[in-house]
Design a protein around this motif. Structure first.
Motif, mmCIF file in Angstrom:
data_model
loop_
_atom_site.group_PDB
_atom_site.id
_atom_site.type_symbol
_atom_site.label_atom_id
_atom_site.label_comp_id
_atom_site.label_asym_id
_atom_site.label_seq_id
_atom_site.Cartn_x
_atom_site.Cartn_y
_atom_site.Cartn_z
ATOM 1 N N ILE A 66 0.835 -1.195 0.000
ATOM 2 C CA ILE A 66 0.000 0.000 0.000
ATOM 3 C C ILE A 66 0.872 1.247 0.000
ATOM 4 C CG2 ILE A 66 -1.511 1.349 1.520
ATOM 5 C CD1 ILE A 66 -2.976 -1.357 1.985
ATOM 6 N N LEU A 67 1.992 1.137 0.691
ATOM 7 C CA LEU A 67 2.948 2.244 0.714
ATOM 8 C C LEU A 67 3.502 2.520 -0.686
ATOM 9 C CD1 LEU A 67 3.555 3.605 3.359
ATOM 10 C CD2 LEU A 67 5.667 2.305 3.520
ATOM 11 N N ALA A 68 3.467 1.514 -1.560
ATOM 12 C CA ALA A 68 3.982 1.679 -2.916
ATOM 13 C C ALA A 68 2.959 2.331 -3.846
ATOM 14 C CB ALA A 68 4.417 0.321 -3.480
ATOM 15 N N THR A 69 1.770 2.638 -3.331
ATOM 16 C CA THR A 69 0.758 3.330 -4.137
ATOM 17 C C THR A 69 0.680 4.781 -3.661
ATOM 18 O OG1 THR A 69 -1.129 3.022 -2.666
ATOM 19 C CG2 THR A 69 -0.577 1.180 -4.118
ATOM 20 N N PRO A 70 0.023 5.636 -4.429
ATOM 21 C CA PRO A 70 -0.057 7.040 -4.001
ATOM 22 C C PRO A 70 -1.002 7.259 -2.817
ATOM 23 C CG PRO A 70 -0.584 6.809 -6.350
ATOM 24 C CD PRO A 70 -0.563 5.445 -5.771
ATOM 25 N N LEU A 71 -1.724 6.206 -2.390
ATOM 26 C CA LEU A 71 -2.646 6.373 -1.263
ATOM 27 C C LEU A 71 -1.870 6.804 -0.023
ATOM 28 C CD1 LEU A 71 -5.665 5.668 -0.260
ATOM 29 C CD2 LEU A 71 -4.543 3.717 0.805
ATOM 30 N N ARG A 72 -2.400 7.818 0.686
ATOM 31 C CA ARG A 72 -1.741 8.184 1.936
ATOM 32 C C ARG A 72 -2.047 7.100 2.958
ATOM 33 N NH1 ARG A 72 -3.960 13.615 3.308
ATOM 34 N NH2 ARG A 72 -2.738 13.346 5.199
ATOM 35 N N PRO A 73 -0.994 6.499 3.517
ATOM 36 C CA PRO A 73 -1.198 5.318 4.362
ATOM 37 C C PRO A 73 -2.150 5.572 5.534
ATOM 38 C CG PRO A 73 1.109 6.026 4.375
ATOM 39 C CD PRO A 73 0.417 6.816 3.330
ATOM 40 N N ILE A 74 -2.187 6.803 6.015
ATOM 41 C CA ILE A 74 -3.071 7.123 7.135
ATOM 42 C C ILE A 74 -4.523 6.838 6.767
ATOM 43 C CG2 ILE A 74 -3.341 9.571 6.532
ATOM 44 C CD1 ILE A 74 -2.851 8.300 10.090
ATOM 45 N N ARG A 75 -4.836 6.957 5.473
ATOM 46 C CA ARG A 75 -6.216 6.685 5.029
ATOM 47 C C ARG A 75 -6.553 5.206 5.148
ATOM 48 N NH1 ARG A 75 -8.856 10.123 0.622
ATOM 49 N NH2 ARG A 75 -8.276 12.194 1.305
ATOM 50 N N PHE A 76 -5.587 4.382 4.808
ATOM 51 C CA PHE A 76 -5.807 2.939 4.943
ATOM 52 C C PHE A 76 -6.066 2.599 6.401
ATOM 53 C CE2 PHE A 76 -3.951 -1.263 5.891
ATOM 54 C CZ PHE A 76 -4.838 -2.036 5.177
ATOM 55 N N LEU A 77 -5.222 3.154 7.281
ATOM 56 C CA LEU A 77 -5.369 2.871 8.706
ATOM 57 C C LEU A 77 -6.685 3.436 9.225
ATOM 58 C CD1 LEU A 77 -1.688 3.546 9.841
ATOM 59 C CD2 LEU A 77 -2.752 1.395 9.183
ATOM 60 N N ALA A 78 -7.063 4.616 8.736
ATOM 61 C CA ALA A 78 -8.318 5.239 9.172
ATOM 62 C C ALA A 78 -9.514 4.363 8.785
ATOM 63 C CB ALA A 78 -8.458 6.627 8.574
ATOM 64 N N ALA A 79 -9.471 3.780 7.584
ATOM 65 C CA ALA A 79 -10.571 2.912 7.142
ATOM 66 C C ALA A 79 -10.669 1.678 8.031
ATOM 67 C CB ALA A 79 -10.362 2.495 5.684
ATOM 68 N N GLN A 80 -9.500 1.134 8.393
ATOM 69 C CA GLN A 80 -9.481 -0.025 9.287
ATOM 70 C C GLN A 80 -10.084 0.337 10.639
ATOM 71 O OE1 GLN A 80 -7.864 -3.321 8.964
ATOM 72 N NE2 GLN A 80 -8.264 -2.836 6.833
ATOM 73 N N VAL A 81 -9.696 1.504 11.161
ATOM 74 C CA VAL A 81 -10.201 1.953 12.456
ATOM 75 C C VAL A 81 -11.715 2.155 12.397
ATOM 76 C CG1 VAL A 81 -10.239 3.944 14.025
ATOM 77 C CG2 VAL A 81 -8.056 2.968 13.300
ATOM 78 N N LEU A 82 -12.163 2.781 11.324
ATOM 79 C CA LEU A 82 -13.592 3.050 11.155
ATOM 80 C C LEU A 82 -14.397 1.753 11.122
ATOM 81 C CD1 LEU A 82 -14.469 5.958 10.973
ATOM 82 C CD2 LEU A 82 -14.847 5.654 8.515
#
Lengths: 318, 358
Positions: free
Chosen positions: B197-213
């Motif tokens: 995921i870090l290799a994509t332009p997605l800001r990693p915090i968004r991935f973590l935020a989705a998991q938290v949500l």
């Protein structure tokens, strides 16, 4: 596809140091510089722990170098990494995907991370996995999973694709399938491919140019043929002769480096030569004029394995 | 971001093993606690010796028999009765004197087992009342001048089940967040999904935020299930506004999710995260008052556990659920949980890492 002059990846003086387990520092990458041209398949050949993956991950913006620079498509791997990431595709060594999403869902999800993305069905069609669109990654065979991980690196239709040991752990048939896929990506889709491998046949078959890497340094960089030609003897001529052979006369033939009596699959002599084409006519003439009855002849070209051994003093598997 | 959230929910839903621990496991607790009846009056078995010989015997046995939870038997010999008491077959032995003396009161000997402290007080008080009634009648008083009219001042009956229900909600949330999130993230790292995921332009915090949500949604579903089964199937009570309870669950869950990320960062493998997560969650489960009020702990221990995040959270949840107060009555606890949100977030950012190498 043969590379153009346009530089796609530029790496200069790359150094990466890690803290060593027993104190001190470990230099995983030790002053690596090279360029990759647009449309090329560029390969890193070296044993495990040679620094291939670290070099690749620095270029991809996943690790920061201790010193030196790397850029892709003119975008710096540290400072412009967000913009760069949108234009490259990355397949990680032994990287997995979400266990509980289907192939289609994973591609759809990863596509949503990019400004533009290809439809999942189109991508799966390319790698022959369309009928598996609703399968989970865990339900795929090793070869299918590896094909999927490559196509997942292409969701954003990238200009450069990085593949880290794409065939490690695959059986020979699956490996050949994957070679076809890499060739397809390069020739049909026109993508620049930068890959690592520790299989010399793979580098020889797939790569336009190969960098031989060992102990964090590039030992040689050329086309596979160019690398082999650098060897003092790029071919071996083995033959079976009955009767006496004058070793000194053989050694005087053009291009012959060494004459050795051997026991090899029925052959009993071996000539190490610079070029087969240079030595063969003189060899035939020698056998006729000296009345030596040559039963059988075989010409064996040197491989990248021989190049690696000559350059580093050890084999790829050591 | 929407796709990421939907995908995170799908992954949670399809991971049946984790879903079992998140939903079925706490409900098993709710059911088991629901099967015990904590309010039942203790049943007291009584042997009456000499009831047939004494004149007051029949009246006494009749009086005791009228008490619902008394189980009265006549026994001929005191020896047998004492043996029954010693062996725990009866709880109380009453020895009635054969003759009522002309002068002075007749003593009724009451023997009881000292170790039955839950039933003794109840039994002795009740026996005294029965004897008092007999005395009044013997004295010819048919209409006593004074009677006690007992009226419960508290309008509601809070029993242990109502106390434990918010505890089980907090326990469930804590487990799926500290252990569940910790293991999930450690697995994502081990399988290099985080790096991918870090290799994509997605800001990693968004991935973590989705998991938290997604985990916050799961915790609300879990809490609703625990409270629903507890209240509707086993007659538990929530006296305050249930909505405030959910607000507290989500707030507390932020602390636990942060701790989950910290656990994932510290542990090198998913298995290690499982162990470390349990090591963090289990002591809190026992010491922070899930099953027992923290007031029953030794003073030093109580002071210490008050600093754990689960203690003020449970306090606040019981203030709402048991005392029936508004969330505004829990200011002090909210402040403590709020501080824990910040502390745990700092801890998570310090320890969390995307790949094996920092």
């Amino acid at each position: 596809m043969i590379g153009s002059d346009e530089v796609t990846v530029e790496v200069s003086g790359l150094v990466k140091e890690f803290p060593a387990p027993g104190g001190g520092t470990l230099r995983a990458v030790d002053g690596v510089s090279f360029e990759v041209h647009r449309g090329e398949v560029f390969g890193f050949l070296g044993p495990n722990g040679a620094g291939k993956t670290t070099t690749l991950e620095i270029i991809e913006g996943l690790q920061e170098p201790t010193s030196g620079t790397a850029s892709v498509l003119g975008l710096d791997s540290v400072h412009d990494r967000e913009r760069m990431k949108a234009r490259i595709g990355v397949q990680l060594q032994a990287g997995a995907y979400f266990r509980y999403l289907t192939l289609e869902e994973i591609l759809d999800l990863f596509g949503s991370f990019y400004p533009k993305a290809l439809p999942p069905a189109e991508l799966l069609e390319k790698v022959g996995l369309l009928d598996k669109r609703r399968a989970l990654v865990g339900e795929l065979s090793g070869g299918q999973a590896q094909r999927f991980s490559i196509v997942a690196a292409m969701v954003n239709d990238p200009e450069v694709v990085f593949l880290d040991e794409p065939t490690t752990g695959l059986d020979p048939q699956a490996r050949r399938n994957l070679w076809d896929l890499v060739e397809f990506i390069n020739r049909q889709e026109g993508k620049t491919v930068v890959m690592t491998t520790h299989y010399m046949e793979e580098a020889q078959v797939l790569c336009d140019r190969v960098a031989i890497i060992d102990h964090g340094r590039i030992q040689a960089l050329d086309t596979p043929l160019g690398l082999v030609r650098r060897l003092p003897s790029a071919y071996r001529i083995v033959f079976q002769a009955s009767g006496g052979v004058d070793e000194a006369a053989l050694a005087r033939l053009p291009g012959v480096r060494r004459v050795t009596p051997v026991q090899l699959n029925g052959f009993n002599w071996e000539l190490a030569v610079r070029r087969a084409a240079e030595t063969l006519p003189a060899f035939v003439e020698w056998s006729e004029s000296n009345g030596v009855k040559v039963e059988d002849v075989q010409v064996i070209p040197a491989t990248l394995e021989d190049v690696f051994l000559t350059l580093t003093g050890h084999t790829l598997r050591e | 971001m929407r796709k990421l959230f939907v995908a995170s929910m799908k992954m949670l839903y399809r991971d049946r093993q984790s879903l079992f621990w998140a939903l079925a496991f706490p409900v098993i607790f709710v059911v088991v606690f629901g099967l015990f009846d904590f309010n039942q009056a203790p049943n007291v078995r009584i042997d009456v010796v000499g009831a047939d010989r004494a004149p007051i015997g029949p009246a006494l046995v009749q009086g005791l028999d009228r008490v619902d939870s008394f189980d009265v038997h006549r026994t001929a010999s005191e020896g047998i009765a004492r043996k029954d008491l010693a062996e725990g077959d009866v709880d109380v032995v009453l020895a009635v004197p054969a003759q009522t003396p002309a002068a002075g009161p007749a003593g009724i000997e009451v023997l009881y087992n000292r170790s039955n402290f839950t039933s003794n007080q109840f039994a002795l008080t009740t026996i005294r009342q029965v004897v008092d009634g007999m005395n009044l009648r013997a004295a010819g008083v048919s209409r006593p001048a004074l009677v006690v009219e007992a009226k419960a001042v508290q309008a509601k009956t809070v029993d242990y089940y109502d106390f434990i229900l918010p505890g089980l909600v907090a326990m469930g949330v804590m487990n799926i967040s500290i252990v569940g999130m910790g293991v999930a993230v450690a697995r994502y790292r081990e399988q290099r999904i985080l790096k991918r995921i870090l290799a994509t332009p997605l800001r990693p915090i968004r991935f973590l935020a989705a998991q938290v949500l997604a985990r916050l949604v799961l915790s609300v579903v879990q809490s609703a299930l625990i409270l629903g089964v507890g209240v509707f199937a086993f007659g538990g009570h929530v006296y305050g506004n249930v909505l405030w309870l959910f607000v507290l669950v989500v707030l507390g869950n932020l602390v636990f999710l942060n701790l989950g990320f910290a656990v994932a960062g510290r542990a090198s493998t998913p298995d290690a995260a499982q162990g470390l997560g349990q090591a963090v969650a289990l002591p809190m489960m026992f010491f922070s008052g899930v099953f027992f009020p923290v007031e029953t702990l030794p003073k030093v221990v109580e002071t210490l556990v008050r600093y754990l995040p689960l203690t003020p959270l449970l306090d606040a949840m019981r203030t709402v659920a048991v005392d029936g107060k508004s969330i505004t009555a829990t200011g002090a606890q909210l402040l403590q949980v709020g501080i824990w949100v910040l502390v745990s977030f700092w801890l998570a950012t310090r320890l969390f890492r995307f790949s094996e190498t920092r």
